[in-house]
Design a protein around this motif. Structure first.
Motif, mmCIF file in Angstrom:
data_model
loop_
_atom_site.group_PDB
_atom_site.id
_atom_site.type_symbol
_atom_site.label_atom_id
_atom_site.label_comp_id
_atom_site.label_asym_id
_atom_site.label_seq_id
_atom_site.Cartn_x
_atom_site.Cartn_y
_atom_site.Cartn_z
ATOM 1 N N GLY A 103 0.484 -1.061 0.405
ATOM 2 C CA GLY A 103 0.104 0.121 0.259
ATOM 3 C C GLY A 103 0.734 0.990 -0.133
ATOM 4 N N VAL A 104 2.369 1.137 -0.324
ATOM 5 C CA VAL A 104 2.735 1.909 -0.158
ATOM 6 C C VAL A 104 2.531 3.252 -1.620
ATOM 7 C CG1 VAL A 104 5.178 3.369 -0.336
ATOM 8 C CG2 VAL A 104 4.764 1.158 1.484
ATOM 9 N N PHE A 105 2.398 4.347 -1.545
ATOM 10 C CA PHE A 105 1.993 5.354 -2.308
ATOM 11 C C PHE A 105 3.160 6.551 -2.571
ATOM 12 C CE2 PHE A 105 -0.347 6.298 0.809
ATOM 13 C CZ PHE A 105 0.118 7.656 1.349
ATOM 14 N N GLY A 106 3.798 6.524 -2.053
ATOM 15 C CA GLY A 106 4.948 7.852 -1.870
ATOM 16 C C GLY A 106 5.430 7.592 -0.902
ATOM 17 N N ALA A 107 6.949 8.652 -1.086
ATOM 18 C CA ALA A 107 8.104 8.549 0.122
ATOM 19 C C ALA A 107 8.089 10.010 1.055
ATOM 20 C CB ALA A 107 9.293 8.310 -1.265
ATOM 21 N N PRO A 108 8.182 9.855 1.618
ATOM 22 C CA PRO A 108 8.645 8.487 2.196
ATOM 23 C C PRO A 108 7.497 7.980 2.912
ATOM 24 C CG PRO A 108 9.237 10.285 4.212
ATOM 25 C CD PRO A 108 8.918 11.263 2.727
ATOM 26 N N SER A 109 7.791 6.409 2.788
ATOM 27 C CA SER A 109 6.879 5.724 3.560
ATOM 28 C C SER A 109 7.254 4.351 4.692
ATOM 29 C CB SER A 109 5.743 5.365 2.520
ATOM 30 O OG SER A 109 5.499 6.307 1.691
ATOM 31 N N TYR A 110 7.012 4.299 5.480
ATOM 32 C CA TYR A 110 7.063 3.308 6.441
ATOM 33 C C TYR A 110 6.067 2.709 6.900
ATOM 34 C CZ TYR A 110 11.299 6.852 7.367
ATOM 35 O OH TYR A 110 12.061 7.129 6.922
ATOM 36 N N VAL A 111 6.058 0.689 6.817
ATOM 37 C CA VAL A 111 5.552 -0.077 6.688
ATOM 38 C C VAL A 111 5.254 -0.534 8.433
ATOM 39 C CG1 VAL A 111 4.152 -2.322 5.966
ATOM 40 C CG2 VAL A 111 4.470 0.283 4.428
ATOM 41 N N LEU A 112 4.985 -0.327 9.290
ATOM 42 C CA LEU A 112 5.074 -2.160 10.566
ATOM 43 C C LEU A 112 4.317 -2.708 9.443
ATOM 44 C CD1 LEU A 112 4.033 0.987 13.136
ATOM 45 C CD2 LEU A 112 6.196 0.379 12.271
ATOM 46 N N PRO A 113 5.386 -3.664 11.030
ATOM 47 C CA PRO A 113 4.846 -5.376 10.703
ATOM 48 C C PRO A 113 2.648 -5.356 10.620
ATOM 49 C CG PRO A 113 7.004 -4.800 12.069
ATOM 50 C CD PRO A 113 5.863 -3.389 11.608
ATOM 51 N N SER A 114 2.440 -4.885 11.215
ATOM 52 C CA SER A 114 1.482 -4.636 11.421
ATOM 53 C C SER A 114 0.914 -4.637 10.039
ATOM 54 C CB SER A 114 0.590 -3.389 12.135
ATOM 55 O OG SER A 114 0.498 -1.790 12.384
ATOM 56 N N GLY A 115 0.686 -3.952 9.191
ATOM 57 C CA GLY A 115 0.765 -2.938 8.317
ATOM 58 C C GLY A 115 0.253 -1.549 7.945
ATOM 59 N N ILE A 117 0.706 2.110 8.003
ATOM 60 C CA ILE A 117 1.856 2.889 6.606
ATOM 61 C C ILE A 117 1.669 4.257 7.216
ATOM 62 C CG2 ILE A 117 1.749 3.554 4.635
ATOM 63 C CD1 ILE A 117 0.493 1.886 3.293
ATOM 64 N N PHE A 118 3.096 5.016 7.396
ATOM 65 C CA PHE A 118 2.849 6.201 7.771
ATOM 66 C C PHE A 118 3.584 6.560 6.901
ATOM 67 C CE2 PHE A 118 2.085 3.906 12.309
ATOM 68 C CZ PHE A 118 1.907 5.137 12.667
ATOM 69 N N TRP A 119 2.912 8.076 5.798
ATOM 70 C CA TRP A 119 3.285 8.209 5.235
ATOM 71 C C TRP A 119 4.149 10.000 5.026
ATOM 72 C CZ3 TRP A 119 0.942 12.687 2.172
ATOM 73 C CH2 TRP A 119 2.262 12.750 0.810
ATOM 74 N N GLY A 120 4.934 10.295 4.843
ATOM 75 C CA GLY A 120 5.405 12.082 4.759
ATOM 76 C C GLY A 120 6.213 11.984 6.013
ATOM 77 N N GLN A 121 7.257 13.259 6.333
ATOM 78 C CA GLN A 121 7.524 13.363 6.564
ATOM 79 C C GLN A 121 7.164 14.532 7.745
ATOM 80 O OE1 GLN A 121 10.649 15.658 4.394
ATOM 81 N NE2 GLN A 121 10.812 16.847 5.473
ATOM 82 N N ASP A 122 6.240 14.520 7.796
ATOM 83 C CA ASP A 122 5.179 15.057 8.789
ATOM 84 C C ASP A 122 4.069 14.429 9.326
ATOM 85 O OD1 ASP A 122 4.010 14.378 6.133
ATOM 86 O OD2 ASP A 122 2.283 15.689 7.284
ATOM 87 N N ARG A 123 4.817 13.437 9.433
ATOM 88 C CA ARG A 123 3.953 12.205 9.921
ATOM 89 C C ARG A 123 4.850 10.927 10.670
ATOM 90 N NH1 ARG A 123 1.092 13.652 6.497
ATOM 91 N NH2 ARG A 123 -1.164 13.440 6.831
ATOM 92 N N LEU A 124 6.601 11.251 10.874
ATOM 93 C CA LEU A 124 7.507 10.709 11.428
ATOM 94 C C LEU A 124 7.700 10.905 12.857
ATOM 95 C CD1 LEU A 124 11.102 11.349 9.207
ATOM 96 C CD2 LEU A 124 9.855 9.961 9.149
ATOM 97 N N ASP A 125 7.008 12.171 13.348
ATOM 98 C CA ASP A 125 6.398 11.903 14.907
ATOM 99 C C ASP A 125 5.658 11.357 15.384
ATOM 100 O OD1 ASP A 125 8.786 14.026 15.392
ATOM 101 O OD2 ASP A 125 7.039 15.369 15.214
ATOM 102 N N LEU A 126 4.667 11.034 14.714
ATOM 103 C CA LEU A 126 3.580 9.719 15.623
ATOM 104 C C LEU A 126 4.350 8.174 14.568
ATOM 105 C CD1 LEU A 126 0.549 11.358 12.613
ATOM 106 C CD2 LEU A 126 1.109 11.465 15.399
ATOM 107 N N LEU A 127 5.261 8.445 13.232
ATOM 108 C CA LEU A 127 5.914 6.522 13.555
ATOM 109 C C LEU A 127 7.207 6.519 14.698
ATOM 110 C CD1 LEU A 127 6.847 4.638 11.633
ATOM 111 C CD2 LEU A 127 9.023 5.760 10.709
ATOM 112 N N GLU A 128 7.998 7.684 15.017
ATOM 113 C CA GLU A 128 8.926 7.340 16.698
ATOM 114 C C GLU A 128 7.691 6.890 16.959
ATOM 115 O OE1 GLU A 128 12.091 9.330 18.566
ATOM 116 O OE2 GLU A 128 10.758 10.969 17.678
#
Length: 136
Positions: A103-115, A117-128
Motif C-alpha cells: 500500500g505504499v504510495f509515496g516517499a517517505p513511507s514506512y510500513v509497520l509489521p502490523s501493515g 503505513i506512515f507516509w510523509g515526513q510530517d508523520r515521522l513524530d507519529l511513526l516514532e
C-alpha cells in the motif's frame, strides 16, 4: 517542502535542476549496500542530498561515488561485491512490487509489521511514537 526547509533549516531546492534524472546506477548501489549489510539508509540520504541540496545529478557516476564517500562507503567496492545490473534491477522491481502490495504510495513511507503505513515526513513524530509502543 518550503515549510520543512524553513523549519528544519536545511537547503532544499524546491525545483532541483537535475530531477528527474536517470537514477538507475544510484538505485543499484543502494541495493548493493543493503545486500552487503552496509548502511543503505545513510547512502540513500546522501544521494537525496546530492539532488535536493547540492544540485547534482544521479546520472553522473562521480556524484554517486562522492555521495557514497560522504556516507562512509566506497562505491567501487560496493559494486565489486554486488550482483549483476540485471539482478539488481530485478531486485529493484521486486522491492517496488512489495511496496505497492503493502500500500505504499509515496516517499517517505514506512510500513509497520502490523501493515500500518506512515507516509510523509510530517508523520515521522507519529511513526516514532508507534515504534516506541512496539518495543515497550
Amino acid at each position: 517542502m518550503k515549510r520543512w526547509r524553513e523549519v528544519l533549516g536545511i537547503p532544499i531546492n524546491l525545483e532541483p535542476k537535475h530531477f528527474p534524472c536517470d537514477d538507475a546506477a544510484a538505485s543499484r548501489l543502494v541495493i548493493a549496500a543493503k545486500l552487503q549489510g552496509k548502511n543503505a539508509h545513510r547512502l540513500s540520504l546522501e544521494l537525496g542530498r546530492a539532488v535536493w541540496e547540492r544540485e547534482e545529478t544521479l546520472a553522473d557516476p562521480t556524484t554517486i561515488s562522492l555521495a557514497a564517500q560522504r556516507a562512509g562507503l566506497d562505491a567501487a567496492e560496493l559494486r565489486a561485491g554486488a550482483p549483476s545490473d540485471a539482478e539488481l534491477d530485478g531486485l529493484h522491481e521486486k522491492f517496488t512490487q512489495e511496496a505497492l502490495s503493502a500500500g505504499v504510495f509515496g516517499a517517505p513511507s514506512y510500513v509497520l509489521p502490523s501493515g500500518e503505513i506512515f507516509w510523509g515526513q510530517d508523520r515521522l513524530d507519529l511513526l516514532e511514537r508507534a515504534l516506541k509502543k512496539l518495543v515497550s
